[in-house]
Design a protein around this motif. Structure first.
Motif, PDB file in Angstrom:
ATOM      1  N   THR A 101       2.576  30.677  31.630  1.00 56.39           N
ATOM      2  CA  THR A 101       2.328  29.633  32.615  1.00 56.39           C
ATOM      3  C   THR A 101       1.752  28.412  31.905  1.00 56.39           C
ATOM      4  O   THR A 101       1.173  28.515  30.829  1.00 56.39           O
ATOM      5  CB  THR A 101       1.337  30.095  33.698  1.00 56.39           C
ATOM      6  OG1 THR A 101       0.076  30.435  33.084  1.00 56.39           O
ATOM      7  CG2 THR A 101       1.863  31.318  34.439  1.00 56.39           C
ATOM      8  N   ALA A 102       1.931  27.252  32.536  1.00 58.28           N
ATOM      9  CA  ALA A 102       1.434  25.988  31.991  1.00 58.28           C
ATOM     10  C   ALA A 102       1.917  25.758  30.564  1.00 58.28           C
ATOM     11  O   ALA A 102       1.173  25.321  29.701  1.00 58.28           O
ATOM     12  CB  ALA A 102      -0.093  25.930  32.060  1.00 58.28           C
ATOM     13  N   TRP A 111      -2.975  25.489  35.731  1.00 57.97           N
ATOM     14  CA  TRP A 111      -2.098  25.373  36.889  1.00 57.97           C
ATOM     15  C   TRP A 111      -0.822  24.637  36.496  1.00 57.97           C
ATOM     16  O   TRP A 111      -0.850  23.700  35.705  1.00 57.97           O
ATOM     17  CB  TRP A 111      -2.781  24.617  38.020  1.00 57.97           C
ATOM     18  CG  TRP A 111      -4.012  25.293  38.524  1.00 57.97           C
ATOM     19  CD1 TRP A 111      -5.302  24.992  38.224  1.00 57.97           C
ATOM     20  CD2 TRP A 111      -4.069  26.400  39.430  1.00 57.97           C
ATOM     21  NE1 TRP A 111      -6.157  25.840  38.867  1.00 57.97           N
ATOM     22  CE2 TRP A 111      -5.437  26.709  39.629  1.00 57.97           C
ATOM     23  CE3 TRP A 111      -3.095  27.156  40.089  1.00 57.97           C
ATOM     24  CZ2 TRP A 111      -5.838  27.742  40.458  1.00 57.97           C
ATOM     25  CZ3 TRP A 111      -3.515  28.181  40.913  1.00 57.97           C
ATOM     26  CH2 TRP A 111      -4.867  28.464  41.098  1.00 57.97           C
ATOM     27  N   PRO A 112       0.320  25.054  37.039  1.00 58.82           N
ATOM     28  CA  PRO A 112       1.541  24.286  36.795  1.00 58.82           C
ATOM     29  C   PRO A 112       1.450  22.923  37.466  1.00 58.82           C
ATOM     30  O   PRO A 112       0.691  22.728  38.412  1.00 58.82           O
ATOM     31  CB  PRO A 112       2.633  25.157  37.432  1.00 58.82           C
ATOM     32  CG  PRO A 112       1.926  26.013  38.435  1.00 58.82           C
ATOM     33  CD  PRO A 112       0.550  26.237  37.895  1.00 58.82           C
TER      34      PRO A 112
END
Length: 373
Positions: free
Chosen positions: A151-152, A219-220
């Motif tokens: 993620t991210a 967080w994306p």
């Protein structure tokens, strides 16, 4: 200090403590660290440390050596970090008072990207890192599966460029968050060098666990969340496809649910063997800037094949790597080539083509999350 040894003749600093050093000259870094402790600087030289580091790398054995100083006895400890084949991917150097605390370094392992098989070979020790549990472990994983776990992360293009066209001297270091499917979330620092020598062509990796209790939540971006949600509602599925090797390299949206692309021994098995040549031949059309379409048989989770339409566009700036953006649509008017047995039953008594036990575990977890949602 963690010194990567990922390519022949390569020795550079991957990290000092929790700080990334991005291939800094290790002898220069060692001199700076020694200078902070004059007693050690008087007793040790970079040539002595060099000899010890090279010895640990070549013999693949840990070294602990007492170092007498004017401030009392100190300890030099050098430990190898092993890859999946038992090769040394890095060495970790620690110096400190012999009678003081001796902190244990965070877990680290080596991995190997083999371009021919298009898999990342992982040692069993990777389950000691936060972000992957023993139930999820498999000895080989496609790059698409690793991307799906991160993620991210927004350096997919750089990494694919290195992996699919390795050149001497190519290297990359980055950090990723690994939420984990069943284990604790983690943060990894990954250091990579291309390999074009007598070993399998590809790249060697060093993976360090840099997780902490104060790790910030990654967080994306709003743009990524919005686009992914739009495609989810529209029912469209986009992927980056490597045409030369006929495999899915990265899902830009949610994966197409009818295609088994994960937990395979060989990622190319996602497409029927008789369709791979047709897929590879489309590279010429895309290099000219046009689009190309083809219907192929995609492996499904019942062990059969589902006719799937691929409409492909050039991957901007990476046409030489034969990467394409593909929109995948299930073809409804062609009879499905799916056997009747239940999910993941081995068709026709043949050997499995992937890690079916781990896939069953992942599918059950995915279903549980859907129910909870």
């Amino acid at each position: 200090m963690t010194i990567e040894t990922l390519a022949p003749g390569a020795l550079s600093v991957a990290s000092v403590g929790e700080t990334a050093r991005e291939f800094a000259g290790w002898q220069r870094v060692a001199q700076r660290l020694l200078a902070r402790t004059p007693a050690l600087y008087d007793s040790l030289t970079t040539s002595l440390i060099t000899e010890a580091v090279l010895g640990v790398r070549d013999r693949a054995q840990e070294l602990e050596q007492s170092v007498p100083t004017t401030a009392g006895p100190h300890l030099l400890r050098i430990r190898p970090v092993f890859g999946p084949a038992g090769d040394v991917h890095a060495v970790r150097v620690w110096l400190g008072p012999a009678d003081g605390p001796k902190p244990e370094p965070a877990p680290a392992v080596g991995a190997v990207w083999d371009l021919d098989t298009q898999t990342v070979a992982l040692p069993g020790g990777i389950t000691s890192l936060c972000g992957i549990s023993a139930e999820e472990y498999v000895p080989g994983m496609s790059i698409a599966e690793l991307f799906a776990r991160m993620t991210a992360f927004d350096r997919h293009a750089e990494l694919l460029d290195l992996l699919y066209d390795p050149k001497p001297g190519d290297k990359l270091q980055f950090e990723v968050t690994m939420p984990g499917l069943t284990g604790n979330p983690g943060r990894w620092r990954i250091t990579i060098r291309a390999r074009t020598d007598t070993r399998p062509r590809g790249a060697w990796w060093l993976i360090e666990d840099i997780s902490s209790t104060s790790m910030p939540v990654a967080w994306p971006t709003l743009e990524r969340v919005g686009l992914r949600e739009a495609h989810r509602r529209a029912g469209t599925h986009l992927a980056v496809v490597q045409l030369e090797h006929t495999s899915i390299s990265h899902w830009l949206t949610d994966p197409a649910p009818w295609i088994r692309w994960d937990y395979l021994f060989r990622p190319v098995e996602a497409f029927h063997p008789d369709d791979r040549d047709r897929l590879a031949e489309l590279g010429g059309n895309l290099r000219s800037g046009g689009t190309a379409g083809v219907v192929v048989r995609a492996l499904n989770y019942n062990g059969g094949y589902t006719p799937t339409s691929l409409l492909m566009y050039p991957y901007p700036g990476y046409s030489a790597r034969q990467l394409a953006i593909a929109q995948l649509v299930r073809v409804p008017d062609i009879p499905l080539l799916e056997p009747e047995p239940s999910l993941l039953d081995v068709p026709g008594g043949h050997a499995p083509i992937g890690y079916d036990d781990q896939l069953r575990h992942w599918l059950s977890r995915r279903l549980e999350r859907r129910v909870d949602y």
